[in-house]
Design a protein around this motif. Structure first.
Motif, PDB file in Angstrom:
ATOM      1  N   PHE A  29     -11.721  -4.920   5.777  1.00  0.00           N
ATOM      2  CA  PHE A  29     -11.913  -4.146   7.003  1.00  0.00           C
ATOM      3  C   PHE A  29     -12.358  -2.726   6.636  1.00  0.00           C
ATOM      4  N   PRO A  30     -13.540  -2.590   6.018  1.00  0.00           N
ATOM      5  CA  PRO A  30     -13.959  -1.285   5.492  1.00  0.00           C
ATOM      6  C   PRO A  30     -14.181  -0.209   6.553  1.00  0.00           C
ATOM      7  N   ASP A  31     -14.411  -0.585   7.785  1.00  0.00           N
ATOM      8  CA  ASP A  31     -14.691   0.395   8.827  1.00  0.00           C
ATOM      9  C   ASP A  31     -13.433   0.928   9.519  1.00  0.00           C
ATOM     10  N   ARG A  32     -12.290   0.402   9.164  1.00  0.00           N
ATOM     11  CA  ARG A  32     -11.051   0.844   9.802  1.00  0.00           C
ATOM     12  C   ARG A  32     -10.445   2.004   9.037  1.00  0.00           C
ATOM     13  N   LYS A  72      -5.830  -2.315  -0.839  1.00  0.00           N
ATOM     14  CA  LYS A  72      -7.094  -2.823  -1.360  1.00  0.00           C
ATOM     15  C   LYS A  72      -7.599  -3.968  -0.479  1.00  0.00           C
ATOM     16  N   TYR A  73      -6.694  -4.864  -0.086  1.00  0.00           N
ATOM     17  CA  TYR A  73      -7.078  -5.980   0.783  1.00  0.00           C
ATOM     18  C   TYR A  73      -7.672  -5.444   2.090  1.00  0.00           C
ATOM     19  N   SER A  74      -7.010  -4.481   2.703  1.00  0.00           N
ATOM     20  CA  SER A  74      -7.499  -3.905   3.965  1.00  0.00           C
ATOM     21  C   SER A  74      -8.844  -3.218   3.772  1.00  0.00           C
ATOM     22  N   ASN A  75      -8.980  -2.451   2.701  1.00  0.00           N
ATOM     23  CA  ASN A  75     -10.244  -1.761   2.439  1.00  0.00           C
ATOM     24  C   ASN A  75     -11.379  -2.745   2.196  1.00  0.00           C
ATOM     25  N   LYS A  92       4.473  -8.965  -5.691  1.00  0.00           N
ATOM     26  CA  LYS A  92       4.488  -7.514  -5.851  1.00  0.00           C
ATOM     27  C   LYS A  92       3.178  -6.968  -6.411  1.00  0.00           C
ATOM     28  N   ASP A  93       2.362  -7.815  -7.027  1.00  0.00           N
ATOM     29  CA  ASP A  93       1.082  -7.327  -7.535  1.00  0.00           C
ATOM     30  C   ASP A  93      -0.048  -7.475  -6.516  1.00  0.00           C
ATOM     31  N   PHE A  94       0.267  -7.924  -5.298  1.00  0.00           N
ATOM     32  CA  PHE A  94      -0.708  -7.934  -4.213  1.00  0.00           C
ATOM     33  C   PHE A  94      -0.844  -6.505  -3.693  1.00  0.00           C
ATOM     34  N   ASP A  95      -2.079  -6.047  -3.523  1.00  0.00           N
ATOM     35  CA  ASP A  95      -2.330  -4.676  -3.069  1.00  0.00           C
ATOM     36  C   ASP A  95      -2.822  -4.707  -1.617  1.00  0.00           C
ATOM     37  N   TRP A 126      -6.834 -18.156   4.114  1.00  0.00           N
ATOM     38  CA  TRP A 126      -6.461 -17.093   3.185  1.00  0.00           C
ATOM     39  C   TRP A 126      -6.978 -17.459   1.806  1.00  0.00           C
ATOM     40  N   LYS A 127      -7.739 -16.574   1.202  1.00  0.00           N
ATOM     41  CA  LYS A 127      -8.332 -16.827  -0.110  1.00  0.00           C
ATOM     42  C   LYS A 127      -7.776 -15.894  -1.186  1.00  0.00           C
ATOM     43  N   GLU A 128      -6.892 -15.006  -0.817  1.00  0.00           N
ATOM     44  CA  GLU A 128      -6.379 -13.992  -1.730  1.00  0.00           C
ATOM     45  C   GLU A 128      -5.087 -14.449  -2.399  1.00  0.00           C
ATOM     46  N   MET A 129      -4.600 -13.590  -3.296  1.00  0.00           N
ATOM     47  CA  MET A 129      -3.291 -13.788  -3.905  1.00  0.00           C
ATOM     48  C   MET A 129      -2.248 -13.843  -2.785  1.00  0.00           C
TER      49      MET A 129
END
Length: 171
Positions: A153-156, A147-150, A141-144, A133-136
């Motif tokens: 996983f842009p094709d989902r 946005k993470y999914s988009n 609560k400021d984790f989106d 895991w490289k994200e916040m």
């Protein structure tokens, strides 16, 4: 056996900032400042709260703090104490309680992984679940999550899938 009042009297004697809320006759929540947390948890363990059931966190983004909760249980009386303290979101560091409860190692790893709170003195804060895991941390609560999914996983397509009320006619 010490009564809850006797235990809380001793806690109050060393706590600068202290508040208590009785939830039920056998369950209370106490708030203590982080600088006194370990000393108070040591007293509680000595007074019979020998079982650490959970450590978890809550992001109070509007107050710029994380609350850290310790759920303690006293087997002899069936009493539960929820001990909570706060740390700054800017520097979320709190001292480990592994010296009191060795199982705290795993609870602290979980809280570190999902909130980013550092438990000073815990040498094993590697991820339990979120490998690579490289994200916040995702429970902030400021984790989106959208946005993470988009981004990852842009094709989902994400949408609500549900059955129309009454179910399928073939059932």
């Amino acid at each position: 056996m010490n009564s809850m009042n006797e235990v809380l009297k001793e806690v109050m004697s060393i706590a600068r900032e202290f508040s208590i809320k009785e939830v039920t006759a056998r369950e209370s929540i106490i708030f203590v400042e982080a600088s006194r947390l370990n000393a108070i948890l040591e007293i509680l363990k000595r007074k019979g709260f020998s079982h650490l059931s959970l450590i978890t966190g809550v992001d109070r983004i509007e107050d710029a703090v994380f609350e850290v909760f310790y759920t303690l249980f006293r087997w002899e009386t069936g009493e539960t104490l929820l001990v909570k303290s706060s740390v700054s979101r800017d520097a979320p560091v709190i001292t480990t309680v592994m010296h009191l409860w060795p199982t705290a190692r795993f609870y602290e790893r979980d809280v570190h992984e999902f909130f980013g709170i550092v438990f000073d003195g815990n040498p094993d804060l590697k991820p339990l679940i979120l490998e690579n895991w490289k994200e916040m941390p995702p429970m902030r609560k400021d984790f989106d999550p959208q946005k993470y999914s988009n981004d990852h996983f842009p094709d989902r397509h994400y949408g609500a899938e549900f059955l129309v009320e009454g179910g399928d006619d073939s059932e």
